[in-house]
Scaffold this active site. Structure first.
Site, PDB file in Angstrom:
ATOM      1  N   ASP A  60       0.853  -1.246   0.547  1.00 54.13           N
ATOM      2  CA  ASP A  60       0.582   0.091  -0.013  1.00 54.13           C
ATOM      3  C   ASP A  60       0.822   1.451   0.199  1.00 54.13           C
ATOM      4  O   ASP A  60       0.325   2.268  -0.477  1.00 54.13           O
ATOM      5  CB  ASP A  60      -0.510   0.326   0.879  1.00 54.13           C
ATOM      6  CG  ASP A  60      -1.989   0.945   1.088  1.00 54.13           C
ATOM      7  OD1 ASP A  60      -2.242   1.261   2.125  1.00 54.13           O
ATOM      8  OD2 ASP A  60      -2.877   1.232  -0.028  1.00 54.13           O
ATOM      9  N   CYS A 166     -11.200   6.158  -4.609  1.00 55.57           N
ATOM     10  CA  CYS A 166      -9.312   5.179  -3.004  1.00 55.57           C
ATOM     11  C   CYS A 166     -10.140   5.235  -2.194  1.00 55.57           C
ATOM     12  O   CYS A 166     -10.354   5.344  -1.098  1.00 55.57           O
ATOM     13  CB  CYS A 166      -9.013   4.841  -3.526  1.00 55.57           C
ATOM     14  SG  CYS A 166      -7.629   4.778  -2.160  1.00 55.57           S
ATOM     15  N   TYR A 170     -12.088   3.290   1.101  1.00 56.07           N
ATOM     16  CA  TYR A 170     -11.365   3.361   2.144  1.00 56.07           C
ATOM     17  C   TYR A 170     -12.232   3.750   3.202  1.00 56.07           C
ATOM     18  O   TYR A 170     -12.060   3.247   4.746  1.00 56.07           O
ATOM     19  CB  TYR A 170     -10.522   3.908   2.352  1.00 56.07           C
ATOM     20  CG  TYR A 170      -8.828   3.506   1.930  1.00 56.07           C
ATOM     21  CD1 TYR A 170      -7.956   1.954   3.214  1.00 56.07           C
ATOM     22  CD2 TYR A 170      -8.876   2.565   0.961  1.00 56.07           C
ATOM     23  CE1 TYR A 170      -7.046   1.382   2.605  1.00 56.07           C
ATOM     24  CE2 TYR A 170      -7.909   1.425   0.396  1.00 56.07           C
ATOM     25  CZ  TYR A 170      -6.891   1.340   1.589  1.00 56.07           C
ATOM     26  OH  TYR A 170      -6.283  -0.030   0.528  1.00 56.07           O
ATOM     27  N   TYR A 196      -8.328   5.178   8.733  1.00 53.52           N
ATOM     28  CA  TYR A 196      -9.429   5.045   7.936  1.00 53.52           C
ATOM     29  C   TYR A 196     -11.386   5.709   8.061  1.00 53.52           C
ATOM     30  O   TYR A 196     -12.198   5.943   7.344  1.00 53.52           O
ATOM     31  CB  TYR A 196      -9.674   3.805   7.241  1.00 53.52           C
ATOM     32  CG  TYR A 196      -8.224   3.862   6.838  1.00 53.52           C
ATOM     33  CD1 TYR A 196      -8.243   5.390   5.490  1.00 53.52           C
ATOM     34  CD2 TYR A 196      -7.182   3.173   6.814  1.00 53.52           C
ATOM     35  CE1 TYR A 196      -6.751   4.763   4.408  1.00 53.52           C
ATOM     36  CE2 TYR A 196      -6.173   3.061   5.795  1.00 53.52           C
ATOM     37  CZ  TYR A 196      -5.640   4.329   5.366  1.00 53.52           C
ATOM     38  OH  TYR A 196      -4.801   3.847   4.603  1.00 53.52           O
ATOM     39  N   GLU A 238      -8.994  -1.538  -6.828  1.00 50.69           N
ATOM     40  CA  GLU A 238      -8.879  -2.211  -5.639  1.00 50.69           C
ATOM     41  C   GLU A 238      -8.958  -3.720  -4.635  1.00 50.69           C
ATOM     42  O   GLU A 238      -8.406  -3.498  -4.292  1.00 50.69           O
ATOM     43  CB  GLU A 238      -9.833  -0.572  -5.000  1.00 50.69           C
ATOM     44  CG  GLU A 238      -9.700   0.501  -5.113  1.00 50.69           C
ATOM     45  CD  GLU A 238      -8.488   0.908  -4.058  1.00 50.69           C
ATOM     46  OE1 GLU A 238      -8.450  -0.266  -3.448  1.00 50.69           O
ATOM     47  OE2 GLU A 238      -7.759   1.673  -3.906  1.00 50.69           O
TER      48      GLU A 238
END
Length: 512
Positions: A60, A166, A170, A196, A238
């Site tokens: 990541d 993205c 998240y 997150y 993703e």
């Protein structure tokens, strides 16, 4: 962190902006897939191995470097000072996120500066992101050809469109996983989840969605369609990224714990839109219309000359429209003003009672209209054989049928479908009818031709509940058993019965 979006701008995003439309389209499939990947499920349960998480953080981090670079390229393309400031602030937030990753790696004795081989999924994602930021979209050669301010702004919009999913995904996962922190104060991945699930990250997600909306205002319908495709592609990447994480531990698979024949396994499944790609009622109506046309052309008089085929189709279209409008009204009345925080069984049952009356009335209208008269049983069977099943559903039932003789299990299909014969033919053509118990409605036939009447056995959620209880009560009480439900649940009904409560409860107790 980027400056917080105003309440007004947040409301715009919430009310159906381009960014919101893209997310709704993606969340029905890709976001759910991401939430149910072995990596996320194991992380939620708190039993994800640390070496797997370390590998994920390292991968990541590589992606976030590319994300920061894409922000930088988008900032160069933006021609508005406010837009550039927003992008710069969002890029700063990504750099802060990278610092968090570095601190986590250091805590576990991993050198964050050490070169880590990229995974294929991470490389595919970063290549897509940087190519989009370079203007290589839909076969174009690159941003070096984008000389006008408008053309550069368009590339900035494309880039933000590829980056927004993205951020939203998240933020979505963070909120979904927060429930597990409430259940376990010592959750090993508390720091990651809090990051997150935080209001700061949500603000950043809203900020980039607001930016996407602003950049999209001057675009044509075709250009908006391109952004939609980029958004969907980013969401798929993703999911691939999460799916590619090296989780080789036992995950989810509740059936794996009950393979011993001493356990009685009951599998229940819906049919329409759970197993099928399209709703069966529309298929049956189309068969009725075609049956009338065929009978009219051949001169056969079997009570089908009551109307023209065009009138028959209009009647069906009107019934369908009325059903959808009244269904929307019914659900709006049932939905609470706020999302439920727990599963309210009394409210659920009352809601099911309202839906039961609605479905019964709708079925009566269809029968009274006569649109279902005159269908040949053989035509229905042929339609069932050609019915397309969801790929995952087909594979699931084929595997179950193959291993059924080694397991102590029963499989039950509970469906509102008007014709059980259509279901039998669909599963038979897929090679997985053996051992299936189908509980549904059935047409009344005279000499293999439908009379238009329906033998109504399964019209509402409550009918399914009662059948479920009846089947379970027939199981030998001395034998331990497990019931597994395979269902497609609409997001509106999920709100009615308690939001994500079922998901959180199931994951915690099956994976912990």
């Amino acid at each position: 962190m980027a400056s917080s979006p105003s309440p007004a701008s947040a409301a715009v995003v919430a009310e159906g902006s381009a960014a919101r439309r893209f997310w709704i389209a993606a969340s029905t499939r890709e976001a759910a897939f991401a939430a149910y990947t072995p990596f996320i499920l194991s992380l939620a349960a708190g039993n994800l191995r640390l070496d797997v998480f370390r590998h994920y953080i390292a991968q990541d981090a590589r992606f976030l470097h590319a994300f920061a670079r894409a922000y930088e390229m988008a900032e160069d393309c933006a021609d508005d000072d406010d837009d550039r400031a927003t992008i710069a602030a969002l890029r700063k937030a990504i750099l802060q996120e990278l610092n968090l990753h570095a601190s986590v790696l250091k805590e576990w004795g991993v050198d964050p500066t050490k070169e880590i081989p990229p995974s294929a999924a991470a490389t595919k994602y970063t290549d897509f992101l940087l190519a989009t930021a370079a203007g290589k979209v839909d076969g174009t050669k690159g941003s070096d050809k984008m000389v006008t301010p408008f053309e550069k702004t368009k590339i900035a919009a494309y880039t933000v469109g590829a980056m927004t999913p993205c951020m939203r995904l998240y933020a979505y996962l963070g909120k979904e996983l927060m429930a597990f922190l409430k259940q376990d104060e010592n959750h090993p991945y508390k720091k990651w989840i809090n990051t997150y699930a935080s209001s700061d990250f949500e603000d950043n997600a809203l900020q980039i969605e607001e930016l996407l909306d602003k950049l999209s205002v001057s675009l044509t319908g075709e250009e908006l369609e391109i952004i939609g495709k980029l958004y969907q592609q980013a969401m798929k990447l993703e999911v691939e990224f999460f799916s590619a994480q090296l989780v080789d531990q036992t995950v989810v698979a509740p059936l794996s714990r009950y393979c011993d024949p001493k356990y009685k396994l009951l599998i229940f499944s819906d049919f329409d839109l759970t197993c099928t790609v399209v709703d069966s009622s529309a298929i049956l109506a189309e068969i009725a219309i075609l049956s009338f046309q065929k009978a009219s052309q051949s001169g056969i008089d079997n009570n089908l000359d009551r109307t023209k085929s065009g009138d028959l189709r209009n009647s069906w279209n009107m019934l369908s429209k009325q059903y959808m409008e009244e269904y929307e009204e019914c659900m709006e009345r049932l939905l609470p003003l706020e999302e439920s925080k727990s599963l309210d069984y009394d409210k659920l049952y009352k809601g099911l009672e309202v839906l039961a009356e609605f479905e019964k009335l709708a079925n009566s209208r269809v029968v009274d209209s006569g649109v279902l008269r005159g269908m040949n049983l053989e035509d229905i069977r042929k339609a069932g054989e050609r019915l397309i099943l969801q790929g995952g559903c087909k594979n699931f039932f084929q595997k179950i049928v193959k291993t059924r003789e080694n397991l102590n299990l029963d499989i039950h299909i509970l469906s509102y479908c008007w014709c059980a014969e259509l279901i039998r033919s669909a599963f038979s053509s897929a090679g997985c009818l053996d051992g299936l118990n189908i509980h549904s409605n059935e047409f009344a036939f005279e000499e293999s031709v439908s009379t238009g009447e329906i033998d109504r056995k399964m019209q509402s959620p409550l009918d399914k509940v009662e059948k479920f209880k009846s089947i379970r009560s027939d199981v030998d009480s001395t034998v331990p058993f497990l019931s597994v439900l395979y269902w497609r649940l609409s997001w509106r009904f999920a709100l009615l019965i308690g939001g994500g409560y079922w998901y959180h409860h199931w994951v915690k107790h099956n994976l912990a």
